[in-house]
Scaffold this active site. Structure first.
Site, PDB file in Angstrom:
ATOM      1  N   THR B 195       0.866  -1.173   0.000  1.00 24.52           N
ATOM      2  CA  THR B 195       0.000   0.000   0.000  1.00 24.52           C
ATOM      3  C   THR B 195       0.904   1.225   0.000  1.00 24.52           C
ATOM      4  O   THR B 195       1.993   1.196   0.582  1.00 24.52           O
ATOM      5  CB  THR B 195      -0.852  -0.007   1.283  1.00 24.52           C
ATOM      6  OG1 THR B 195      -1.745  -1.105   1.223  1.00 24.52           O
ATOM      7  CG2 THR B 195      -1.611   1.281   1.480  1.00 24.52           C
ATOM      8  N   ARG B 223     -13.949  -6.980  -1.293  1.00 24.42           N
ATOM      9  CA  ARG B 223     -13.338  -6.822   0.019  1.00 24.42           C
ATOM     10  C   ARG B 223     -12.758  -5.419   0.140  1.00 24.42           C
ATOM     11  O   ARG B 223     -12.015  -4.964  -0.725  1.00 24.42           O
ATOM     12  CB  ARG B 223     -12.242  -7.867   0.225  1.00 24.42           C
ATOM     13  CG  ARG B 223     -11.465  -7.715   1.549  1.00 24.42           C
ATOM     14  CD  ARG B 223     -10.168  -7.003   1.360  1.00 24.42           C
ATOM     15  NE  ARG B 223      -9.342  -6.932   2.568  1.00 24.42           N
ATOM     16  CZ  ARG B 223      -8.240  -6.193   2.689  1.00 24.42           C
ATOM     17  NH1 ARG B 223      -7.835  -5.453   1.687  1.00 24.42           N
ATOM     18  NH2 ARG B 223      -7.546  -6.192   3.818  1.00 24.42           N
ATOM     19  N   GLY B 225     -10.496  -2.825   2.551  1.00 24.78           N
ATOM     20  CA  GLY B 225      -9.500  -2.842   3.610  1.00 24.78           C
ATOM     21  C   GLY B 225      -9.468  -1.542   4.378  1.00 24.78           C
ATOM     22  O   GLY B 225     -10.438  -0.790   4.390  1.00 24.78           O
ATOM     23  N   ASP B 226      -8.332  -1.254   4.994  1.00 25.43           N
ATOM     24  CA  ASP B 226      -8.236  -0.063   5.832  1.00 25.43           C
ATOM     25  C   ASP B 226      -7.955   1.209   5.045  1.00 25.43           C
ATOM     26  O   ASP B 226      -8.255   2.314   5.514  1.00 25.43           O
ATOM     27  CB  ASP B 226      -7.140  -0.257   6.883  1.00 25.43           C
ATOM     28  CG  ASP B 226      -5.784  -0.450   6.230  1.00 25.43           C
ATOM     29  OD1 ASP B 226      -4.966   0.492   6.258  1.00 25.43           O
ATOM     30  OD2 ASP B 226      -5.543  -1.539   5.671  1.00 25.43           O
ATOM     31  N   THR B 245      -0.197   1.473   6.945  1.00 23.22           N
ATOM     32  CA  THR B 245      -0.081   0.328   6.065  1.00 23.22           C
ATOM     33  C   THR B 245       0.233  -0.901   6.904  1.00 23.22           C
ATOM     34  O   THR B 245       0.837  -0.788   7.967  1.00 23.22           O
ATOM     35  CB  THR B 245       1.047   0.545   5.036  1.00 23.22           C
ATOM     36  OG1 THR B 245       1.380  -0.712   4.450  1.00 23.22           O
ATOM     37  CG2 THR B 245       2.299   1.112   5.691  1.00 23.22           C
ATOM     38  N   GLY B 246      -0.182  -2.070   6.442  1.00 28.84           N
ATOM     39  CA  GLY B 246       0.111  -3.284   7.186  1.00 28.84           C
ATOM     40  C   GLY B 246      -1.104  -4.191   7.220  1.00 28.84           C
ATOM     41  O   GLY B 246      -1.836  -4.306   6.247  1.00 28.84           O
TER      42      GLY B 246
END
Lengths: 315, 325
Positions: B195, B223, B225-226, B245-246
């Site tokens: 990211t 889906r 994500g964050d 990120t992660g």
């Protein structure tokens, strides 16, 4: 020894004081009914996560609230529902958006949380996921009510996006007191201090197709941790930028505010008057239900016997 | 008059066995992006504009997992998401499920500036993009051979794979057994989220942040994500700008980006303390990293993963590009 507590809402907004009885009473009855089943569930030892889900399911099924059946319509006259759920102890969460046929969005959000390695599924894929798991689906028309078609027409006529609460316009007296609906949500805590929050909505009347609001965004419309559980309602865009649900917990944790102070502050800071309301419970069994709108459909109960169903501010 | 500062990242969590050539390419890209941002800041471009132009550069380059070079869904397609936030009035914009828009970060900006909403997704976002006249391309544009290879490996391993870029000739197998580091339940050799993000504070002390991604390799369609979630992957206030990120789940549950600002606002911590605090106390068992700037011209990176592709620079001449601790 602290006790259990539960609070639920059917949306905050510009609910006129002169809301006609035929609009007010069914909603009060529904709030009372949902409170009763939530309380019964807590008393029987059901975990707060289960309680929050089952109460929100009940609110989704009721056509007078803006979630599930009775959801407001997009600009294309369709329904796009979203929801999220969070377990305070584990901080696990689930969220869904863009649902068109799933009868209970909150249960699909829970399934995402429990049956996938993800947190958030949306649109066609979320619908496909629902079918793959045998979740109850119906024709989209099931969710659409005549009141919401009227609201959409009204909004289009005025060419504006509106909160699902709208003050009656002088031109359409038959809509007087109409559109008293909003996001629904429930927060619960048991006597061991386990907390959970669940929120569900159809969104904004006349919203753009694909518009996502605060409801499925963890930290905005829904949040729960070891201190409190929060479900917010109101102008989604403001609640997102204000990270309202997260802020209640953050204020308690980082500034040492009480639940009541933190909840009031978060609502106050969320934006101009008429922006938002929320329900919250703390690990200590306290309840707060602040709002800066004209009213908020709400109900709460605590183990020591207190209970309340209300719409406008108490004087 | 304040001092400007900028940071960029290309993902937290790096395989220690990453080939030297890849490490070098990553450093060059980060350096190039930093220099772009620095040039803009020196000409008084505003923080929000700098964030957008730097993230556009990261999206356009196929190296990291955003825009062209995005990780592939289980169907071999690309679905991108991004968010941007302007600290000054806490305005924000986000998009998800983007399949034909060349620069998702710019679409997120348009949602913020030109729509009545904050977050648009899938077909609604694509329609909005066309009405706004942004650059539209076929989905194939975003798909790279490297990622086609990685997707095959991921499916063989029947696991979710982050966008680890290794030469697709079976090195993954060897690397997997060598590397004991695990993220999101997978050996680090098949997990490396790239990211991208950028945070900036300009000379006026205005903070801004932006994040963009293709998400997880072999992810389920739909889906999210964050990265597009305000408060999780991206946040900016009057005090700071943050991009994370992660492991997406960890970032969402901990509302990581928001928490940096919250501890500054509510506990009075400075930027370094705030970043240290959230990395140490907010991630539980999750692995993640973030970059952050403050309205005082400070820049901080923090991560609890074994590495993070990052670069930062400040007006007084400090500049660093790094991958490891």
């Amino acid at each position: 020894m602290v006790g259990w507590a539960i609070a639920l809402h059917g949306g905050a907004g510009d609910i006129p004081i002169d809301l006609p009885e035929n609009r007010r009473i069914p909603r009060e009855i529904a709030l009372r009914h949902c409170l009763d089943i939530g309380v019964a569930a807590l008393k029987s030892g059901k975990p707060p996560l289960d309680v929050a889900e089952l109460v929100v399911r009940e609110l989704e099924n009721h056509p007078d609230f803006n979630a599930g059946k009775g959801s407001v319509l997009t600009t294309e006259g369709t329904v796009e529902m979203e929801a999220s759920i969070m377990d305070g102890k584990s901080k696990r969460c689930g969220a869904v958006s863009g649902l068109t046929t799933v009868v209970n969005p909150i249960s699909l959000a829970r399934l995402v949380m429990e049956k996938t390695p993800h947190i958030y599924l949306a649109f066609d894929a979320a619908e496909a996921f629902a079918r793959a798991h045998g979740v109850e689906t119906v024709e989209s028309s099931h969710f659409i009510t005549p009141e919401n078609i009227a609201r959409l027409n009204q909004a289009k006529e005025f060419n504006r996006v509106q909160l699902d609460y709208t003050a009656p316009t002088p031109k359409e007296p038959e809509n007087c007191g109409d559109s008293q609906i909003g996001t629904v949500g429930c927060v619960a805590v048991d006597s061991a201090g386990n907390l959970a929050s669940a929120t569900s909505t159809g969104g904004y009347v006349n919203k753009m197709v694909g518009r996502i609001g605060d409801t499925p965004v963890i930290g905005a419309g829904t949040y729960a941790n070891h201190l409190c559980a929060v479900s917010a309602t109101g102008k989604g865009e403001e609640i997102i930028r204000g990270t309202v649900a997260r802020d209640v917990a953050a204020l308690m944790e980082f500034k040492g505010l009480s639940l009541a102070e933190a909840a009031a502050y978060a609502v106050d800071q969320s934006g101009p008057r008429g922006t938002c309301g929320l329900v919250a419970v703390s690990a200590n069994g306290e309840v707060a239900m602040p709002f800066n709108t004209t009213g908020m459909f709400r109900a709460c109960a605590t183990e020591d016997g207190y209970n309340e169903v209300a719409i406008w501010p108490k004087n | 008059m304040g001092r400007w500062a900028i940071a960029v990242h290309g993902g937290a969590g790096i395989d220690p066995n990453l080939p030297a050539e890849r490490q070098e390419q990553a450093k060059q890209l980060l350096t190039r992006c930093l220099n772009l941002g620095i040039a803009a800041l020196s000409s008084n471009v505003s923080a929000i504009d700098v964030v957008e132009l730097v993230v556009r550069e990261l999206e356009t380059d196929p190296l990291f997992n955003s825009g062209r070079g995005s990780a592939l869904t289980e169907k071999g397609t690309v679905e991108m998401e991004a968010s941007i936030m302007d600290g000054t009035k806490r305005r924000c914009g986000a998009v998800s499920g983007i399949t034909t828009v060349k620069n998702p970060i710019s679409l997120a900006r348009l949602v913020m500036d030109k729509s009545p909403h904050s977050y648009l997704a899938f077909s609604g976002a694509e329609d909005f993009a066309r009405k706004q006249g942004v650059d539209i391309v076929d989905n194939e544009y975003f798909v790279t051979d490297d990622n086609v290879g990685m997707l095959k490996l991921a499916k063989e391993a029947n696991s979710i794979l982050f966008d680890y870029r290794i030469p697709p000739m079976g090195c993954a197998g060897a690397a997997a057994t060598d590397s004991p580091i695990v993220m999101n339940g997978l050996p680090i050799s098949i997990y490396a989220p790239e990211t991208v993000g950028c945070v900036v504070v300009d000379k006026e002390g205005r903070c801004a942040a932006g994040t963009s991604t293709g998400g997880l390799m072999n992810k389920m369609m739909g889906r999210i994500g964050d990265s597009p979630l305000i408060g999780a992957g991206t946040y900016a206030s009057e005090l700071c700008g943050v991009s994370c990120t992660g492991e997406g789940e960890a970032i969402i549950r901990s509302t990581l980006a928001r928490d940096v600002s919250a501890v500054m606002e509510y506990k009075g911590l400075g930027l370094q303390e705030a970043v240290d605090y959230v990395i140490k106390h907010r991630l539980d068992e999750g692995f993640a990293g973030l970059i952050a700037v403050s309205n005082k011209g400070e820049v901080v990176c923090g991560f609890n993963s074994n590495g993070m592709f990052r670069g930062c620079a400040t007006e007084d001449g400090y500049m660093e590009v790094a991958m490891w601790e």
